[in-house]
Design a protein around this motif. Structure first.
Motif, mmCIF file in Angstrom:
data_model
loop_
_atom_site.group_PDB
_atom_site.id
_atom_site.type_symbol
_atom_site.label_atom_id
_atom_site.label_comp_id
_atom_site.label_asym_id
_atom_site.label_seq_id
_atom_site.Cartn_x
_atom_site.Cartn_y
_atom_site.Cartn_z
ATOM 1 N N THR A 272 0.465 -1.137 0.100
ATOM 2 C CA THR A 272 -0.269 0.085 0.124
ATOM 3 C C THR A 272 0.864 1.319 -0.198
ATOM 4 O O THR A 272 0.343 2.259 -0.218
ATOM 5 C CB THR A 272 -0.697 -0.272 1.174
ATOM 6 N N THR A 273 2.148 1.510 0.780
ATOM 7 C CA THR A 273 2.529 2.121 0.326
ATOM 8 C C THR A 273 3.345 2.931 -0.691
ATOM 9 O O THR A 273 3.015 2.417 -2.031
ATOM 10 C CB THR A 273 4.481 2.083 0.864
ATOM 11 N N SER A 274 4.044 4.159 -1.211
ATOM 12 C CA SER A 274 4.012 4.553 -2.576
ATOM 13 C C SER A 274 5.497 3.755 -3.315
ATOM 14 O O SER A 274 5.765 3.164 -2.203
ATOM 15 C CB SER A 274 4.353 6.290 -2.870
ATOM 16 N N ASP B 254 9.236 4.531 -1.624
ATOM 17 C CA ASP B 254 9.089 4.523 -0.511
ATOM 18 C C ASP B 254 9.331 3.182 0.337
ATOM 19 O O ASP B 254 9.911 2.386 0.390
ATOM 20 C CB ASP B 254 7.548 4.617 0.489
ATOM 21 N N ALA B 255 8.124 2.297 -1.493
ATOM 22 C CA ALA B 255 8.827 0.562 -1.096
ATOM 23 C C ALA B 255 10.122 0.508 -1.445
ATOM 24 O O ALA B 255 10.989 -0.202 -1.198
ATOM 25 C CB ALA B 255 7.465 0.888 -1.934
ATOM 26 N N ALA C 214 7.476 -4.319 10.113
ATOM 27 C CA ALA C 214 6.041 -3.242 9.886
ATOM 28 C C ALA C 214 5.077 -4.044 10.509
ATOM 29 O O ALA C 214 4.723 -4.431 10.814
ATOM 30 C CB ALA C 214 6.148 -3.759 8.240
ATOM 31 N N GLN D 209 -1.242 -4.838 8.550
ATOM 32 C CA GLN D 209 -2.419 -3.996 7.631
ATOM 33 C C GLN D 209 -3.716 -4.790 7.954
ATOM 34 O O GLN D 209 -3.552 -6.102 8.480
ATOM 35 C CB GLN D 209 -1.724 -4.205 6.644
#
Length: 194
Positions: A3-5, A8-9, A149, A152
């Protein structure tokens, strides 16, 4: 990870293997259904690294072999420094080795034996071994990265939350408190409903 940009990934993936090509490839193929799928994709991307990509990843590895947990003292530390220096002089890149499946008490001996064995390789053979060690390191780092992490919510949990939010609120009956949705129990009431 899903789900991150993309930026960022890629940045997070570069901490696992410092090849921009490898990180971009994994980020571009998201979403992954689970960790096993991501690790399989990481392996495939590792096998496809070109010489420049491999060189980029090797250049980002620490220049000296880290002493395994517990440290090394005296002769062992000296032998490790000497073997690492000889390796880097011969192959012009950092010595990489994955110790994920090695007991901490055996790590120093394993590193020293591997250094000595690999010093006898020709450069092409050693580059292939270094690429395999990088692949193993990337797998372990990636698994640890995702385990640390924050979890989620699952799709089912999100759907349940949406459904709960869409439910009309239960209005309290005057003088009896509020009824808990989906139950016959009442909160904040000194009386038992009849």
């Amino acid at each position: 990870m899903n789900t991150t940009s993309a930026e960022d990934a890629e940045r997070a993936l570069m901490t696992c293997c410092a090849s921009r090509h490898w990180a971009r490839r994994l980020a571009d193929h998201r979403p992954y259904p689970d960790l096993d799928a991501l690790l399989a994709a990481a392996d495939e991307a590792s096998y496809d690294l070109g010489q420049d990509d491999l060189g980029e990843a090797l250049a980002a590895e620490p220049p000296k072999a880290a002493l395994p947990a517990g440290g090394a003292h005296g002769a062992a530390a000296t032998a490790l420094r000497a073997a690492t220096a000889a390796y880097e002089s011969r192959f012009r890149h950092a010595f990489v080795i994955c110790l994920d499946d090695i007991a901490p008490s055996e790590a120093l001996d394993h590193v020293l034996a591997s250094l000595r064995d690999r010093l006898g390789n020709d450069p092409e053979e050693e580059r292939a071994l270094a690429a395999e060690e990088l692949r193993c390191l990337a797998r372990g780092r990636l698994a640890r990265l995702l385990r640390t992490a924050p979890p989620q919510p699952t799709q089912a949990a999100v759907q349940a939350a949406v459904q709960a939010a869409a439910q009309p609120a239960v209005q309290p009956t005057p003088g009896t408190g509020t009824r808990r949705p989906g139950t016959d129990t009442w909160r904040n009431s000194p009386y038992v409903p009849v």
